[in-house]
Design a protein around this motif. Structure first.
Motif, PDB file in Angstrom:
ATOM      1  N   ARG A   1       7.589   6.027  -3.113  1.00 38.40           N
ATOM      2  CA  ARG A   1       6.734   4.844  -2.998  1.00 38.40           C
ATOM      3  C   ARG A   1       7.534   3.594  -2.672  1.00 38.40           C
ATOM      4  NH1 ARG A   1       4.273   0.674  -6.062  1.00 38.40           N
ATOM      5  NH2 ARG A   1       5.845   0.931  -7.671  1.00 38.40           N
TER       6      ARG A   1
ATOM      7  N   LEU B   1       4.805   1.885  -0.334  1.00 39.37           N
ATOM      8  CA  LEU B   1       3.871   2.735   0.388  1.00 39.37           C
ATOM      9  C   LEU B   1       2.543   2.853  -0.354  1.00 39.37           C
ATOM     10  CD1 LEU B   1       6.283   5.625   1.411  1.00 39.37           C
ATOM     11  CD2 LEU B   1       5.482   3.766   2.850  1.00 39.37           C
ATOM     12  N   SER B   2       1.488   3.099   0.408  1.00 40.51           N
ATOM     13  CA  SER B   2       0.195   3.372  -0.202  1.00 40.51           C
ATOM     14  C   SER B   2       0.179   4.799  -0.730  1.00 40.51           C
ATOM     15  CB  SER B   2      -0.933   3.174   0.816  1.00 40.51           C
ATOM     16  OG  SER B   2      -0.807   4.133   1.860  1.00 40.51           O
ATOM     17  N   TYR B   3      -0.879   5.119  -1.475  1.00 40.43           N
ATOM     18  CA  TYR B   3      -0.935   6.469  -2.041  1.00 40.43           C
ATOM     19  C   TYR B   3      -1.001   7.531  -0.936  1.00 40.43           C
ATOM     20  CZ  TYR B   3      -2.728  10.636  -4.284  1.00 40.43           C
ATOM     21  OH  TYR B   3      -2.894  11.936  -4.717  1.00 40.43           O
ATOM     22  N   ARG B   4      -1.784   7.280   0.109  1.00 38.76           N
ATOM     23  CA  ARG B   4      -1.921   8.275   1.187  1.00 38.76           C
ATOM     24  C   ARG B   4      -0.576   8.525   1.876  1.00 38.76           C
ATOM     25  NH1 ARG B   4      -6.339  10.121   3.608  1.00 38.76           N
ATOM     26  NH2 ARG B   4      -7.618   8.525   2.598  1.00 38.76           N
ATOM     27  N   GLU B   5       0.161   7.411   2.184  1.00 37.15           N
ATOM     28  CA  GLU B   5       1.468   7.582   2.835  1.00 37.15           C
ATOM     29  C   GLU B   5       2.450   8.297   1.911  1.00 37.15           C
ATOM     30  OE1 GLU B   5       2.272   3.557   3.651  1.00 37.15           O
ATOM     31  OE2 GLU B   5       1.331   3.539   5.634  1.00 37.15           O
TER      32      GLU B   5
ATOM     33  N   TRP C   1       1.021   8.749  -9.602  1.00 37.88           N
ATOM     34  CA  TRP C   1       0.924   7.482  -8.846  1.00 37.88           C
ATOM     35  C   TRP C   1       0.391   6.347  -9.718  1.00 37.88           C
ATOM     36  CZ3 TRP C   1       2.037   5.075  -4.373  1.00 37.88           C
ATOM     37  CH2 TRP C   1       1.293   3.953  -4.043  1.00 37.88           C
TER      38      TRP C   1
ATOM     39  N   ALA D   1       2.633   3.095 -10.577  1.00 34.42           N
ATOM     40  CA  ALA D   1       2.149   1.882  -9.904  1.00 34.42           C
ATOM     41  C   ALA D   1       1.527   0.903 -10.867  1.00 34.42           C
ATOM     42  CB  ALA D   1       1.117   2.260  -8.830  1.00 34.42           C
TER      43      ALA D   1
END
Length: 285
Positions: A248, A255-259, A280, A284
């Motif tokens: 992350r 980074l976003s969760y999807r990335e 996550w 986060a």
């Protein structure tokens, strides 16, 4: 605010006082002058009302006196005793007189209930605040239930898709194995056939007179078994959190969760969607 419990208490008290005064005056008027009987009745009712008024004054001040309460109940018992005695000695309508003999005690009980109601009564603002807190708690519980149902539905859909994909791969592998098996059988039949040597002689160079070059069958070994869609050793929560945090924060901004999820899978790590999303949220937060 006092009407819901005060009005019944006032009504029963008035009926009890009138009934007590009438019974004492009529009952004792036969044995003594009626003015004396009237004074006795007024004395019982007056003591009852005096103690009740004092109790109400103390209650308005937020105070309480056990002695005054005991005196008030004593007057109530006296009035009830007079009514019961009159009912038992009456020549007619004994049941009717007994049916109303409990009114003095009932009046005292209603005033007791009214006092309890006053001590627990809340202002409209407090009631609105309590209602708001309860509504907020209901909303939070409903949102939590909806979130759990949505996550369960998502996980169920994902598992269904994974299962169907695995089944399709297994069917393709089985079909391929069956096709290869038939091809191998065809090659074996051709290799051991009578006309195989003549056919090979016509298309290959003779090495030795009257000797046909050997024709070996292709090697066909066992197929690779279907592996799990998520391979690799299972990570503990601490290890999973560390990997997620490293991926992350590998870029700025994070980074976003999807990335992060895409890079996590591409790196060869394995974890269920539920565990990955939980990790996550932990890192986060």
């Amino acid at each position: 605010m006092a009407r819901p419990t005060a009005l019944p208490a006032v009504a029963v008290t008035a009926v009890s006082l009138v009934l007590t005064l009438a019974v004492v005056t009529i009952w004792l008027g036969a044995a003594m002058p009626w003015p004396v009987a009237l004074v006795v009745g007024l004395g019982i009712d007056g003591g009852w009302l005096a103690t009740l008024a004092y109790e109400r004054r103390l209650a308005a001040q937020g105070d309480h006196s056990r002695a005054v309460t005991a005196v008030g109940w004593s007057f109530g018992l006296v009035a009830t005793s007079v009514l019961v005695a009159h009912a038992l000695m009456a020549e007619a309508d004994t049941g009717a007189w007994l049916a109303v003999a409990w009114l003095p005690l009932a009046a005292k009980a209603l005033w007791l209930v009214h006092g309890l109601w006053e001590r627990t009564a809340l202002t409209p603002r407090a009631l609105d605040m309590i209602s708001g807190v309860q509504q907020e708690a209901r909303d939070t519980a409903a949102v939590a239930r909806a979130r759990l149902r949505a996550e369960a539905t998502t996980e169920e859909t994902r598992l269904t898709a994974v299962t169907e994909a695995g089944a399709r791969v297994a069917r393709v592998q089985a079909k391929t194995a069956q096709t290869l098996s038939r091809a191998w059988s065809t090659l074996e039949s051709a290799r051991t056939g009578e006309d195989t040597g003549r056919a090979l002689t016509s298309v290959t160079h003779r090495v030795t007179p009257d000797v046909t070059p050997s024709w070996e069958l292709p090697v066909w070994g066992p197929t690779e078994p279907l592996t799990a869609l998520e391979s690799g050793p299972a990570l503990t929560d601490a290890e999973l959190d560390a990997v997620v945090e490293e991926i992350r924060t590998s870029r700025v901004p994070a980074l976003s969760y999807r990335e992060m999820s895409t890079r996590f899978r591409a790196a060869g790590h394995s974890a269920s969607e539920v565990r990955l999303r939980a990790a996550w949220k932990r890192v986060a937060a």
